[in-house]
Scaffold this motif. Structure first.
Motif, PDB file in Angstrom:
ATOM      1  N   GLY A 207       0.829  -1.201   0.000  1.00 36.07           N
ATOM      2  CA  GLY A 207       0.000   0.000   0.000  1.00 36.07           C
ATOM      3  C   GLY A 207       0.860   1.247   0.000  1.00 36.07           C
ATOM      4  N   PRO A 208       0.218   2.407   0.090  1.00 37.99           N
ATOM      5  CA  PRO A 208       0.982   3.658   0.133  1.00 37.99           C
ATOM      6  C   PRO A 208       1.841   3.708   1.394  1.00 37.99           C
ATOM      7  CG  PRO A 208      -1.382   4.068  -0.155  1.00 37.99           C
ATOM      8  CD  PRO A 208      -1.224   2.619   0.137  1.00 37.99           C
ATOM      9  N   ILE A 209       2.939   4.444   1.331  1.00 35.69           N
ATOM     10  CA  ILE A 209       3.791   4.600   2.518  1.00 35.69           C
ATOM     11  C   ILE A 209       3.863   6.077   2.868  1.00 35.69           C
ATOM     12  CG2 ILE A 209       5.126   2.478   2.266  1.00 35.69           C
ATOM     13  CD1 ILE A 209       7.315   4.062   0.920  1.00 35.69           C
TER      14      ILE A 209
ATOM     15  N   ILE B 189      12.665  -2.818   3.243  1.00 35.99           N
ATOM     16  CA  ILE B 189      12.792  -2.296   1.885  1.00 35.99           C
ATOM     17  C   ILE B 189      11.411  -1.831   1.453  1.00 35.99           C
ATOM     18  CG2 ILE B 189      13.312  -2.890  -0.510  1.00 35.99           C
ATOM     19  CD1 ILE B 189      15.089  -5.194   0.723  1.00 35.99           C
ATOM     20  N   PHE B 190      11.352  -0.634   0.915  1.00 35.53           N
ATOM     21  CA  PHE B 190      10.108  -0.103   0.352  1.00 35.53           C
ATOM     22  C   PHE B 190      10.322   0.003  -1.145  1.00 35.53           C
ATOM     23  CE2 PHE B 190      10.659   1.656   4.600  1.00 35.53           C
ATOM     24  CZ  PHE B 190       9.485   1.229   5.217  1.00 35.53           C
ATOM     25  N   THR B 191       9.524  -0.705  -1.909  1.00 35.40           N
ATOM     26  CA  THR B 191       9.684  -0.690  -3.360  1.00 35.40           C
ATOM     27  C   THR B 191       8.321  -0.605  -4.031  1.00 35.40           C
ATOM     28  OG1 THR B 191      10.743  -1.791  -5.243  1.00 35.40           O
ATOM     29  CG2 THR B 191       9.706  -3.222  -3.620  1.00 35.40           C
ATOM     30  N   PRO B 192       8.208   0.234  -5.073  1.00 40.73           N
ATOM     31  CA  PRO B 192       6.924   0.317  -5.781  1.00 40.73           C
ATOM     32  C   PRO B 192       6.526  -1.057  -6.320  1.00 40.73           C
ATOM     33  CG  PRO B 192       8.479   1.973  -6.589  1.00 40.73           C
ATOM     34  CD  PRO B 192       9.239   1.074  -5.677  1.00 40.73           C
TER      35      PRO B 192
ATOM     36  N   GLU C 112       0.546   8.290  -3.239  1.00 38.63           N
ATOM     37  CA  GLU C 112      -0.600   7.820  -4.016  1.00 38.63           C
ATOM     38  C   GLU C 112      -0.260   6.524  -4.748  1.00 38.63           C
ATOM     39  OE1 GLU C 112      -2.073  10.934  -6.521  1.00 38.63           O
ATOM     40  OE2 GLU C 112      -2.088  12.376  -4.867  1.00 38.63           O
ATOM     41  N   LYS C 113       0.950   6.078  -4.588  1.00 39.75           N
ATOM     42  CA  LYS C 113       1.428   4.879  -5.262  1.00 39.75           C
ATOM     43  C   LYS C 113       1.517   3.744  -4.243  1.00 39.75           C
ATOM     44  CE  LYS C 113       4.916   3.899  -8.682  1.00 39.75           C
ATOM     45  NZ  LYS C 113       6.027   4.421  -9.432  1.00 39.75           N
ATOM     46  N   ASP C 114       1.245   2.505  -4.683  1.00 39.80           N
ATOM     47  CA  ASP C 114       1.363   1.351  -3.795  1.00 39.80           C
ATOM     48  C   ASP C 114       2.790   0.827  -3.789  1.00 39.80           C
ATOM     49  OD1 ASP C 114      -1.246   1.352  -2.936  1.00 39.80           O
ATOM     50  OD2 ASP C 114      -1.945  -0.069  -4.447  1.00 39.80           O
ATOM     51  N   TYR C 115       3.224   0.452  -2.603  1.00 35.02           N
ATOM     52  CA  TYR C 115       4.566  -0.073  -2.380  1.00 35.02           C
ATOM     53  C   TYR C 115       4.487  -1.402  -1.658  1.00 35.02           C
ATOM     54  CZ  TYR C 115       6.661   4.442  -3.524  1.00 35.02           C
ATOM     55  OH  TYR C 115       7.077   5.566  -4.169  1.00 35.02           O
ATOM     56  N   TYR C 116       5.488  -2.236  -1.913  1.00 34.60           N
ATOM     57  CA  TYR C 116       5.697  -3.416  -1.076  1.00 34.60           C
ATOM     58  C   TYR C 116       6.606  -2.986   0.061  1.00 34.60           C
ATOM     59  CZ  TYR C 116       4.120  -6.563  -4.842  1.00 34.60           C
ATOM     60  OH  TYR C 116       3.402  -7.206  -5.797  1.00 34.60           O
ATOM     61  N   THR C 117       6.280  -3.410   1.261  1.00 33.80           N
ATOM     62  CA  THR C 117       7.203  -3.290   2.381  1.00 33.80           C
ATOM     63  C   THR C 117       7.780  -4.677   2.564  1.00 33.80           C
ATOM     64  OG1 THR C 117       5.885  -1.552   3.415  1.00 33.80           O
ATOM     65  CG2 THR C 117       7.487  -2.695   4.820  1.00 33.80           C
ATOM     66  N   LEU C 118       9.078  -4.800   2.315  1.00 35.38           N
ATOM     67  CA  LEU C 118       9.747  -6.094   2.354  1.00 35.38           C
ATOM     68  C   LEU C 118      10.700  -6.162   3.537  1.00 35.38           C
ATOM     69  CD1 LEU C 118      10.722  -6.355  -1.437  1.00 35.38           C
ATOM     70  CD2 LEU C 118       8.655  -7.238  -0.319  1.00 35.38           C
ATOM     71  N   LYS C 119      10.757  -7.330   4.143  1.00 36.94           N
ATOM     72  CA  LYS C 119      11.686  -7.580   5.241  1.00 36.94           C
ATOM     73  C   LYS C 119      12.648  -8.664   4.792  1.00 36.94           C
ATOM     74  CE  LYS C 119      13.374  -8.064   9.440  1.00 36.94           C
ATOM     75  NZ  LYS C 119      14.771  -8.203   9.151  1.00 36.94           N
ATOM     76  N   PRO C 120      13.936  -8.312   4.590  1.00 35.99           N
ATOM     77  CA  PRO C 120      14.897  -9.368   4.269  1.00 35.99           C
ATOM     78  C   PRO C 120      14.883 -10.418   5.381  1.00 35.99           C
ATOM     79  CG  PRO C 120      15.861  -7.205   3.911  1.00 35.99           C
ATOM     80  CD  PRO C 120      14.547  -6.987   4.629  1.00 35.99           C
ATOM     81  N   VAL C 121      14.842 -11.678   5.001  1.00 34.61           N
ATOM     82  CA  VAL C 121      14.691 -12.757   5.973  1.00 34.61           C
ATOM     83  C   VAL C 121      15.925 -12.917   6.853  1.00 34.61           C
ATOM     84  CG1 VAL C 121      14.318 -15.255   6.238  1.00 34.61           C
ATOM     85  CG2 VAL C 121      12.983 -13.953   4.575  1.00 34.61           C
TER      86      VAL C 121
END
Length: 171
Positions: free
Chosen positions: A22-24, A47-50, A32-41
């Protein structure tokens, strides 16, 4: 689109878990853009990436795909790592690894195992470039397969080495 809770391979970061979509709310970022919030394992940070990024992303292998791939290891063709030019060899390693494809990664590992086997028989050691890319390829495989197979990263490496140990190498 990936789902919250899924594990994915994300570019050079490797194995990550999708924590949010979702948006960050970060200053200077388009909210207004959706992002992935990623957690390196296996590393700290987020990591926030569109969601429409150009950075390589893929779902991790399924349990069945990993098992089939592991079963094929003794029959896989290894990458030819005999190139004498360090720059060309390094470029070749990078081209295989940047696909983030498990079969390509295993091909690199098998090729370097063969190179190491031949070097040891001649009383030599692997070069730094070979060791660097062996570690990188093994890390990517071990991280992914540890999640997929439900075992530790160290167990994955041991399992793969057992499969490879029986290969007969000929010059």
């Amino acid at each position: 689109m990936y789902k919250i809770g899924e594990f994915i391979i994300y570019g050079n970061c490797g194995l990550c878990k999708v924590e949010d979509i979702g948006p960050i709310d970060i200053s200077g970022i388009n909210n207004e853009k959706d992002y992935y919030t990623l957690k390196p394992v296996y590393e700290d940070g987020k990591i926030f990436t569109p969601i429409d990024t150009d950075v390589f992303m893929r779902a991790i292998s399924t349990y069945e795909e990993a098992q089939q791939l592991i079963e094929r290891i003794p029959y896989m063709e290894e990458m030819d790592c005999s190139e004498k030019s360090i720059n060309i060899l390094q470029s070749k390693y990078k081209s295989f690894i940047k696909t983030y494809d498990c079969e390509d990664l295993l091909s690199v590992i098998l090729g370097i195992y063969k190179k190491e086997y031949n070097a040891i028989n001649k009383g030599k050691k692997l070069g730094q470039i070979d060791e660097k890319f062996m570690k990188l390829a093994q890390g990517l495989i071990n991280d992914e397969f540890s999640i997929v197979l439900g075992i530790s990263r160290e167990e994955v490496e041991k399992y793969i080495k057992e499969k490879v140990r029986d290969r007969q190498y000929n010059n």
